[in-house]
Enzyme design. Sequence first.
Site, PDB file in Angstrom:
ATOM      1  N   ARG A 115      -6.356  -5.357  -0.550  1.00  0.00           N
ATOM      2  CA  ARG A 115      -7.789  -5.065  -0.519  1.00  0.00           C
ATOM      3  C   ARG A 115      -8.080  -3.573  -0.386  1.00  0.00           C
ATOM      4  O   ARG A 115      -7.531  -2.891   0.484  1.00  0.00           O
ATOM      5  CB  ARG A 115      -8.461  -5.826   0.622  1.00  0.00           C
ATOM      6  CG  ARG A 115      -9.975  -5.685   0.647  1.00  0.00           C
ATOM      7  CD  ARG A 115     -10.587  -6.511   1.748  1.00  0.00           C
ATOM      8  NE  ARG A 115     -10.505  -7.931   1.465  1.00  0.00           N
ATOM      9  CZ  ARG A 115     -10.185  -8.854   2.356  1.00  0.00           C
ATOM     10  NH1 ARG A 115      -9.863  -8.475   3.594  1.00  0.00           N
ATOM     11  NH2 ARG A 115     -10.157 -10.113   2.031  1.00  0.00           N
ATOM     12  N   ARG A 163       0.866  -1.182   0.000  1.00  0.00           N
ATOM     13  CA  ARG A 163       0.000   0.000   0.000  1.00  0.00           C
ATOM     14  C   ARG A 163       0.899   1.228   0.000  1.00  0.00           C
ATOM     15  O   ARG A 163       1.679   1.435   0.943  1.00  0.00           O
ATOM     16  CB  ARG A 163      -0.911   0.037   1.235  1.00  0.00           C
ATOM     17  CG  ARG A 163      -1.841  -1.158   1.383  1.00  0.00           C
ATOM     18  CD  ARG A 163      -2.820  -0.940   2.527  1.00  0.00           C
ATOM     19  NE  ARG A 163      -3.470  -2.180   2.924  1.00  0.00           N
ATOM     20  CZ  ARG A 163      -4.566  -2.674   2.347  1.00  0.00           C
ATOM     21  NH1 ARG A 163      -5.108  -2.025   1.340  1.00  0.00           N
ATOM     22  NH2 ARG A 163      -5.100  -3.799   2.785  1.00  0.00           N
ATOM     23  N   HIS A 188       3.118  -9.754   1.014  1.00  0.00           N
ATOM     24  CA  HIS A 188       2.898  -8.846   2.137  1.00  0.00           C
ATOM     25  C   HIS A 188       4.209  -8.484   2.831  1.00  0.00           C
ATOM     26  O   HIS A 188       4.228  -7.650   3.737  1.00  0.00           O
ATOM     27  CB  HIS A 188       1.927  -9.512   3.132  1.00  0.00           C
ATOM     28  CG  HIS A 188       1.339  -8.586   4.137  1.00  0.00           C
ATOM     29  ND1 HIS A 188       1.636  -8.663   5.487  1.00  0.00           N
ATOM     30  CD2 HIS A 188       0.464  -7.562   4.011  1.00  0.00           C
ATOM     31  CE1 HIS A 188       0.977  -7.720   6.138  1.00  0.00           C
ATOM     32  NE2 HIS A 188       0.254  -7.045   5.274  1.00  0.00           N
ATOM     33  N   ARG A 206      -3.218  -6.229  19.235  1.00  0.00           N
ATOM     34  CA  ARG A 206      -4.118  -5.081  19.133  1.00  0.00           C
ATOM     35  C   ARG A 206      -5.559  -5.479  18.850  1.00  0.00           C
ATOM     36  O   ARG A 206      -6.491  -4.988  19.467  1.00  0.00           O
ATOM     37  CB  ARG A 206      -3.640  -4.149  18.019  1.00  0.00           C
ATOM     38  CG  ARG A 206      -4.486  -2.884  17.878  1.00  0.00           C
ATOM     39  CD  ARG A 206      -4.296  -2.218  16.534  1.00  0.00           C
ATOM     40  NE  ARG A 206      -5.021  -2.904  15.472  1.00  0.00           N
ATOM     41  CZ  ARG A 206      -4.548  -3.132  14.260  1.00  0.00           C
ATOM     42  NH1 ARG A 206      -3.332  -2.761  13.949  1.00  0.00           N
ATOM     43  NH2 ARG A 206      -5.282  -3.752  13.352  1.00  0.00           N
TER      44      ARG A 206
END
EC number: 2.7.4.1
Length: 691
Positions: A409, A379, A439, A568
């Site tokens: 996505r 990204r 990734h 998290r």
Amino acid sequence: MLGVKKYINRDLSWVEFNRRVLEEAEDVSTPLLERFSFLSIVSSNLDEFVSVRVAGLQEQRKVGYSNTDFTGYTPQGLIKRLTKRTLRIVRQQYKVYRELLRQISKEGVLISSFRDLNDEQKQLMKDYFLDIIFPVLTPMAVDVSRPFPLVHSKELYLAVVLQPEGIAEDAIEKRVCAIVQVPSILPRAVQVPGRKNVRRMTYVLLEEIIKEHISLLFSGYTLEVVHAFRVTRNSDLTLNEEGADDLLQEIEKELRRRRRGLPVRLEVEKNIHPHALELLKEELEMQEDDDLVEIDGPLDLTFLSRFANSLPGFEHLRYPKIEPVYPQEFEEADDMLSVVREKDVLVYHPYESFEVVNDFITEAASDPDVLAIKMTMYRVNANSVLIRALTGAAESGKQVTVVVELKARFDEERNIAWARQLENAGCHVVYGLVGLKTHAKITLVVRRESGSLRRYVHVGTGNYNENTARLYTDVGIFTCDPDIGADASALFNEMTGYSTPHDWRMFAVAPVGLKPMLFDLIDREIANARKGLPAQIIAKMNSLSNKSMIDKLYEASQAGVKIELIVRGVCCLRPGVPELSENIRVISIVDRYLEHARIIAVAAGGTDEVYISSADWMTRNLNRRVELLCPVNDIQLRKNLLNLLNINIRDNVKARELHPRGAYIRVTNEDAPLRSQFALADIDLWKLTSN
């Protein structure tokens, strides 16, 4: 512990995470405008969850799939449980919204209903409607000759119920319906011009202005009622990667299909007209009661973040500014590569500036002795410095290879644009491996030095995105360790060519080697515990949901290994259960920054080993992605990361601890208050420089 299941369901755990986000909006100690932003995040989180996770469950329900998952839920049972819990969150969210409106009004900022404006203000808003809004509106009638239009996912619409003029009000058979999209290109909160020297700022929501004047779009008809609605569609891509001739074209085709994805959720204004509701349910084929959400307030609160951030002034209602600092190791250097030749360097965003990554690649791009630059891209922000640097490097004749993950996505369209721009500049662009998302976060720079080649590597836990690097906590390491450099070259060869899985020197790489490596680390701690040696695991990640990883941690707990998990979001492991997980503690930290770093530390019999990774401990990361685990070899950097982890563990202000029955309870103890995200802003507190 009687009555407690061994695992927590992934989707129910996610709902609890979003509840923790909502708690930040409820917390009166959170600055007021930041509370608005947290409300916005709750909505955007829920949108993505519904469009992907709930959509998948609905598909399973439609085909009659009734098997239970490893947490004991069928799709049908899980949907009912999720619906109940998410509706409870939405109701509380709007209760908080109304309270925040009262609070912000005390500061001179008012989000008003149209009817509460005075005559002068109403005229100003009518002028705004005629000059700015009216020209971009498109009324879409629904009748025999004009079928129901395509309603875009997560856009705001108005359903308008009308009757021809001169027809009796009770002539139901003459009633007609039309659809009007609220233009997302215009600000959702419109400021009403005020008198000079008056400090009050008044806003009206865009849909209220349109509602008030919508009859101007329908001459010859009498307006009966107008209500807002919003549809969320299935947004998950279904790709036939192996059968595709061109992956980029296949993804572009799927993006077009996404616009027509099956409706998953219909949100409507409270007390919507029955005729409009029936039409919407019929045309959108919303047959289940849990697909419909009635909202007591304005639909789609995602606008609140932009609204809060756009208000001028009001710094006292925001978090105190923490400006990222340029890493001290590079601050005085003439060039970055000379520093990395001398020692490995750790950086921690957002406290340390992402400019250091931009500079690393920009410097390499302009260095005449650099022969090649290779990097992964998942990204990337708009107007990226990195894209400009890579295109410049390629145009100057360097070998530039970029592994662009087209399947990131909701960033697919942007990544397609980057891929084309890079290709046009002469970069070698690769779309990753068939069936796997790439990734891993890694950059390799190959430089000619004294007749030989040296490899410089950056490995990180976060995306190469300078915008999110201001909002997410992530670590990165610069190194020219020869073994790491060799592994980096092998990794890129594997991603771009036909290389078989490599015999890694330093890395562990999913989908083949990462999970076995983690198991080996845990097994070694188990063996050390049984020998009476120091045995501890500290792991920080976003999510933990892989069953076999959870079982391995249970095994370690039962062997006496002390385990501290900083997770998290989703956590399917149930800590603190006697004879199962009594040696495991799980905390979640939700604060001003999104906790995003993945760090693993093991006692290793007292020597301490630390690793950074791109991977969460989820099945998709361990089995269906190219992910990377990299050791931290420098002793001082290991200490720094252990300091960072221990500050997280000691948080007793924003940390919530997961209890055996699945509830998250704020950590309270007798220690002095420690808010880890604020404490870590003092870099000298955790980042000890070596002599």
